[in-house]
Design a protein around this motif. Structure first.
Motif, short mmCIF file in Angstrom:
data_model
loop_
_atom_site.label_atom_id
_atom_site.label_comp_id
_atom_site.label_asym_id
_atom_site.label_seq_id
_atom_site.Cartn_x
_atom_site.Cartn_y
_atom_site.Cartn_z
N ASP A 1 0.86 -1.19 0.00
CA ASP A 1 0.00 0.00 0.00
C ASP A 1 0.89 1.24 0.00
N LEU A 2 0.83 2.00 -1.10
CA LEU A 2 1.68 3.19 -1.24
C LEU A 2 0.94 4.47 -0.84
N GLY A 3 -0.30 4.33 -0.37
CA GLY A 3 -1.08 5.49 0.03
C GLY A 3 -1.92 6.04 -1.12
N ASN A 4 -2.92 6.83 -0.80
CA ASN A 4 -3.80 7.43 -1.82
C ASN A 4 -4.43 6.37 -2.72
N ASP A 5 -4.80 5.24 -2.11
CA ASP A 5 -5.44 4.13 -2.84
C ASP A 5 -4.56 3.58 -3.97
N ILE A 6 -3.28 3.72 -3.84
CA ILE A 6 -2.34 3.19 -4.84
C ILE A 6 -1.62 1.98 -4.24
#
Length: 239
Positions: A11-16
């Motif tokens: 999970d890279l954040g911002n739903d990415i």
């Protein structure tokens, strides 16, 4: 965020979300399970290695942020060093031995002074073995190892109990254009050159025949022994 047998989703954040393939986790080529290296919820740094705008997928790598094992090996070890490694795999031509995360090759001919010995008959995977680093090839990132260099050679053993000019008997093993190879005790071979066969006639000799000669040379550095029938004849005539 999730661990599968073939890799890890990050999970890279911002739903990415990025995909970390099992081959990009570590430089160790023998990874079988990502769970051995990572856990769900663990925070890690990764490098983005591929962005596919069509499929909206990202591929990331952890190992590219880690030191390359060969580079570390190159900094910490030198040719001639004696180290202990672990046998990782065995082949018909030798054994691969892991040292500090890098694999080196121990060829059959460098594993033992016994000419017919093979690594697969001497070791099994997981065995620890002491070896000498014979060569480090930085360009090809290959390491050659040697085990027999740490063992007493048959010629060294022979030299401890025999002297030049001593008389010895052996059996003819092979007849070549330049001379005759003679098998002595403890698996040692010696050469009688053509010019040292006098007064014997080379054409009358055959493999398996016993032959008496004087020791002419014991070269422990090059692991060579030379015999001379001519010298034996001279010694006998002087007696």
């Amino acid at each position: 965020s999730n661990i599968e047998a073939y890799g890890v989703f990050v999970d890279l954040g911002n739903d990415i979300e990025g995909f970390l393939h099992i081959s990009e986790i570590t430089w160790n080529k023998n990874v079988k399970n990502p769970n051995d290296y990572l856990t769900v919820g663990e925070e890690i740094d990764v490098e983005v290695i591929e962005i596919n705008s069509t499929t909206h997928k990202l591929r990331v790598s952890l190992k590219r942020l880690l030191p390359k094992p060969f580079d570390e090996f190159y900094k910490n070890f030198n040719e001639g060093d004696v180290v202990t490694g672990t046998v990782t795999s065995l082949t018909d031509f030798g054994a691969f031995v892991r040292i500090a995360g890098v694999e080196g090759l121990l060829h059959n001919q460098d594993a033992s002074w016994e000419k017919t010995s093979k690594c697969k008959d001497m070791y099994k995977s997981g065995d620890e073995v002491e070896v000498k680093i014979a060569k480090i090839n930085g360009d090809e990132q290959k390491i050659s190892l040697n085990r027999k260099a740490l063992l007493e050679s048959p010629v060294d053993k022979f030299a401890s109990t025999h002297k030049v000019n001593s008389v010895i008997t052996g059996k003819i093993r092979d007849i070549k254009d330049f001379g005759v190879f003679v098998s002595l005790e403890d698996g040692v071979d010696a050469l009688i050159r053509d010019e040292d066969l006098t007064p014997l006639v080379k054409e009358e000799l055959e493999a398996g025949q016993e032959i008496e000669a004087a020791i002419a040379v014991i070269d422990t550095k090059r692991d060579r022994i030379r015999l001379s029938v001519k010298k034996l004849d001279y010694i006998k005539n002087q007696a």
